[in-house]
Design a protein around this motif. Structure first.
Motif, PDB file in Angstrom:
ATOM      1  N   LYS A   1      10.250  77.933   1.188  1.00 20.68           N
ATOM      2  CA  LYS A   1       9.580  76.638   1.252  1.00 20.68           C
ATOM      3  C   LYS A   1      10.588  75.635   1.810  1.00 20.68           C
ATOM      4  N   PRO A   2      10.126  74.589   2.501  1.00 16.02           N
ATOM      5  CA  PRO A   2      11.059  73.555   2.945  1.00 16.02           C
ATOM      6  C   PRO A   2      11.732  72.886   1.745  1.00 16.02           C
ATOM      7  N   VAL A   3      13.025  72.649   1.862  1.00 14.57           N
ATOM      8  CA  VAL A   3      13.781  71.943   0.831  1.00 14.57           C
ATOM      9  C   VAL A   3      14.289  70.644   1.448  1.00 14.57           C
ATOM     10  N   VAL A   4      13.890  69.521   0.867  1.00 13.39           N
ATOM     11  CA  VAL A   4      14.224  68.200   1.389  1.00 13.39           C
ATOM     12  C   VAL A   4      15.242  67.561   0.452  1.00 13.39           C
ATOM     13  N   ALA A   5      16.390  67.159   0.980  1.00 18.19           N
ATOM     14  CA  ALA A   5      17.417  66.507   0.172  1.00 18.19           C
ATOM     15  C   ALA A   5      17.203  65.000   0.196  1.00 18.19           C
ATOM     16  N   ALA A   6      17.130  64.387  -0.983  1.00 15.79           N
ATOM     17  CA  ALA A   6      17.037  62.938  -1.133  1.00 15.79           C
ATOM     18  C   ALA A   6      18.377  62.454  -1.671  1.00 15.79           C
ATOM     19  N   ILE A   7      19.246  62.036  -0.764  1.00 16.00           N
ATOM     20  CA  ILE A   7      20.619  61.645  -1.126  1.00 16.00           C
ATOM     21  C   ILE A   7      20.595  60.151  -1.411  1.00 16.00           C
ATOM     22  N   GLN A   8      20.243  59.797  -2.639  1.00 16.17           N
ATOM     23  CA  GLN A   8      20.031  58.407  -2.988  1.00 16.17           C
ATOM     24  C   GLN A   8      21.315  57.688  -3.353  1.00 16.17           C
ATOM     25  N   GLY A   9      22.424  58.423  -3.433  1.00 17.60           N
ATOM     26  CA  GLY A   9      23.701  57.817  -3.798  1.00 17.60           C
ATOM     27  C   GLY A   9      24.846  58.655  -3.279  1.00 17.60           C
ATOM     28  N   ALA A  10      26.002  58.439  -3.853  1.00 19.37           N
ATOM     29  CA  ALA A  10      27.226  59.069  -3.364  1.00 19.37           C
ATOM     30  C   ALA A  10      27.119  60.592  -3.355  1.00 19.37           C
ATOM     31  N   ALA A  11      27.766  61.204  -2.368  1.00 16.44           N
ATOM     32  CA  ALA A  11      27.841  62.666  -2.273  1.00 16.44           C
ATOM     33  C   ALA A  11      29.211  63.021  -1.739  1.00 16.44           C
ATOM     34  N   ALA A  12      29.824  64.020  -2.347  1.00 19.32           N
ATOM     35  CA  ALA A  12      31.158  64.422  -1.924  1.00 19.32           C
ATOM     36  C   ALA A  12      31.285  65.936  -1.986  1.00 19.32           C
ATOM     37  N   GLY A  13      32.057  66.495  -1.078  1.00 20.16           N
ATOM     38  CA  GLY A  13      32.376  67.906  -1.113  1.00 20.16           C
ATOM     39  C   GLY A  13      31.147  68.782  -1.164  1.00 20.16           C
TER      40      GLY A  13
ATOM     41  N   CYS B   1      19.907  72.268   2.937  1.00 15.69           N
ATOM     42  CA  CYS B   1      18.495  71.915   2.871  1.00 15.69           C
ATOM     43  C   CYS B   1      17.961  71.771   4.300  1.00 15.69           C
ATOM     44  N   ASP B   2      16.653  71.671   4.429  1.00 10.60           N
ATOM     45  CA  ASP B   2      16.029  71.637   5.748  1.00 10.60           C
ATOM     46  C   ASP B   2      15.963  70.246   6.346  1.00 10.60           C
ATOM     47  N   VAL B   3      15.793  69.236   5.508  1.00 14.58           N
ATOM     48  CA  VAL B   3      15.705  67.847   5.948  1.00 14.58           C
ATOM     49  C   VAL B   3      16.490  67.005   4.953  1.00 14.58           C
ATOM     50  N   ARG B   4      17.143  65.937   5.453  1.00 16.62           N
ATOM     51  CA  ARG B   4      17.914  65.059   4.586  1.00 16.62           C
ATOM     52  C   ARG B   4      17.536  63.599   4.837  1.00 16.62           C
ATOM     53  N   PHE B   5      17.250  62.867   3.755  1.00 17.00           N
ATOM     54  CA  PHE B   5      17.156  61.412   3.787  1.00 17.00           C
ATOM     55  C   PHE B   5      18.326  60.880   2.958  1.00 17.00           C
ATOM     56  N   VAL B   6      18.898  59.755   3.373  1.00 15.99           N
ATOM     57  CA  VAL B   6      20.102  59.261   2.709  1.00 15.99           C
ATOM     58  C   VAL B   6      20.025  57.752   2.556  1.00 15.99           C
ATOM     59  N   ALA B   7      20.604  57.239   1.485  1.00 14.44           N
ATOM     60  CA  ALA B   7      20.737  55.792   1.318  1.00 14.44           C
ATOM     61  C   ALA B   7      21.763  55.277   2.317  1.00 14.44           C
TER      62      ALA B   7
ATOM     63  N   PRO C   1      17.083  52.078   2.365  1.00 21.59           N
ATOM     64  CA  PRO C   1      17.489  51.493   1.090  1.00 21.59           C
ATOM     65  C   PRO C   1      17.397  52.547  -0.011  1.00 21.59           C
ATOM     66  N   ALA C   2      18.309  52.513  -0.936  1.00 23.44           N
ATOM     67  CA  ALA C   2      18.420  53.584  -1.935  1.00 23.44           C
ATOM     68  C   ALA C   2      17.111  53.850  -2.664  1.00 23.44           C
ATOM     69  N   GLU C   3      16.360  52.785  -2.977  1.00 19.42           N
ATOM     70  CA  GLU C   3      15.137  52.971  -3.751  1.00 19.42           C
ATOM     71  C   GLU C   3      14.020  53.617  -2.946  1.00 19.42           C
ATOM     72  N   GLN C   4      14.177  53.702  -1.623  1.00 18.89           N
ATOM     73  CA  GLN C   4      13.149  54.318  -0.781  1.00 18.89           C
ATOM     74  C   GLN C   4      13.422  55.788  -0.460  1.00 18.89           C
ATOM     75  N   VAL C   5      14.607  56.270  -0.808  1.00 12.29           N
ATOM     76  CA  VAL C   5      15.008  57.619  -0.383  1.00 12.29           C
ATOM     77  C   VAL C   5      14.135  58.690  -1.023  1.00 12.29           C
ATOM     78  N   LEU C   6      14.008  58.677  -2.342  1.00 13.91           N
ATOM     79  CA  LEU C   6      13.219  59.704  -3.019  1.00 13.91           C
ATOM     80  C   LEU C   6      11.738  59.611  -2.647  1.00 13.91           C
ATOM     81  N   PRO C   7      11.106  58.420  -2.631  1.00 13.69           N
ATOM     82  CA  PRO C   7       9.709  58.367  -2.190  1.00 13.69           C
ATOM     83  C   PRO C   7       9.513  58.886  -0.766  1.00 13.69           C
ATOM     84  N   ARG C   8      10.444  58.604   0.128  1.00 11.79           N
ATOM     85  CA  ARG C   8      10.300  59.089   1.506  1.00 11.79           C
ATOM     86  C   ARG C   8      10.404  60.611   1.552  1.00 11.79           C
ATOM     87  N   ALA C   9      11.332  61.168   0.790  1.00 16.63           N
ATOM     88  CA  ALA C   9      11.478  62.629   0.748  1.00 16.63           C
ATOM     89  C   ALA C   9      10.222  63.274   0.183  1.00 16.63           C
TER      90      ALA C   9
END
Length: 291
Positions: free
Chosen positions: A111-123, A132-138, A197-205
């Motif tokens: 199944k498609p896996v969509v990453a909702a990167i609403q905040g910091a990410a490291a390593g 993941c297949d698609v990424r949205f980011v703050a 904007p961070a609050e839109q990342v998860l709804p968009r994903a």
């Protein structure tokens, strides 16, 4: 993390068990869209052994469950994932699971896996998102691949995926320096499809995942996902042969007829193909078919 290397083949999830007793992951399914949340906000969702095992269990179940059409992966609180858990003894998350836990990478989920990167990410938080297949980011999220600053190298196909998304020159800069960059930069370089904007990342994903669930044939989506992951590895003529064989196999399936009839009748299609059982045999490099 251990997973099946040297292949984009689907993982064997025939014995997947329903997720239960989760302590590091929150998981829910809403009308075909599964939301998987890394849930250690007090540790910025750093990946420890327990979280890794639970994530593997949840992804295996999502792969097997035909009532799940798409998966959204996100983090709780102000971070997506701060990477592997680090302790006074070193990387508490670098070897995060036992062999029997059966890790499955996001690219191995049918199944498609969509990453909702609403905040910091490291390593590992970035290399996991790249699987993941698609990424949205703050846009204001701070990201980094600081492996060389910690005396190690990237894993989870991090080098290959980064070159694939941003090109060799930018990948060299980011991996050789380990410097920080923003979500806006990530989207400009092609590492994410949009910076929001961070609050839109998860709804968009979730909206993208729901669009897939509502309109696309699950078996065709699974086949397309695998073809896309294999596209950067196979030669153009071998890949064209593989595309043709997969397309010919799908043309014989009821969903192909249903898709045409629904289009002509201007109605929503009713798909009957199931990714768990109805994917066509997969063409190999040598001309044979594989499961």
């Amino acid at each position: 993390m251990r997973y099946e290397e040297h292949t984009f083949a689907w993982a064997d999830t025939s014995c997947a068990r329903p997720p239960g007793g989760l302590t590091r992951i929150r998981f829910d399914v809403d009308d075909g869209v599964a939301t998987v949340t890394l849930d250690r906000p007090d540790r910025l969702n750093a990946m420890d052994r327990t979280m890794n095992n639970e994530l593997g269990t949840v992804l295996r179940w999502c792969d097997r469950a035909d009532d799940v059409g798409a998966v959204v992966l996100t983090g709780a609180g102000r971070a997506f994932c701060a990477g592997s858990e680090m302790t006074a003894d070193g990387f508490g998350g670098a070897d995060t699971q036992t062999p029997e836990a059966g890790w499955i990478a996001p690219h191995q989920v049918r199944k498609p896996v969509v990453a909702a990167i609403q905040g910091a990410a490291a390593g590992l938080g970035v290399t996991l998102a790249m699987q993941c297949d698609v990424r949205f980011v703050a846009g204001d999220a701070v990201l980094s691949l600081p492996f060389v600053r910690l005396g190690v190298t990237a894993e989870l196909m991090g080098h290959w995926n980064l070159v694939r998304h941003v090109g060799l020159g930018r990948a060299q800069e980011l991996l050789l320096t380990g410097r920080r960059f923003t979500g806006t930069e990530a989207a400009e370089w092609g590492l994410a499809v949009a910076a929001l904007p961070a609050e839109q990342v998860l709804p968009r994903a979730r909206a993208l995942a729901r669009e897939i669930v509502e309109h696309a044939a699950p078996v065709a989506v699974a086949a397309t996902k695998r073809l896309l992951w294999e596209a950067a590895q196979a030669g153009p003529f071998e890949h064209a042969r593989r595309e043709r064989l997969v397309m010919e196999a799908l043309l014989d399936r009821p969903d192909a007829h249903e898709g045409v009839q629904a289009f002509l009748q201007k109605r929503r299609p009713v798909w009957t193909g199931r990714p768990s059982t109805d994917l066509p045999p997969w063409p190999t490099e040598h001309g044979e078919d594989s499961a």
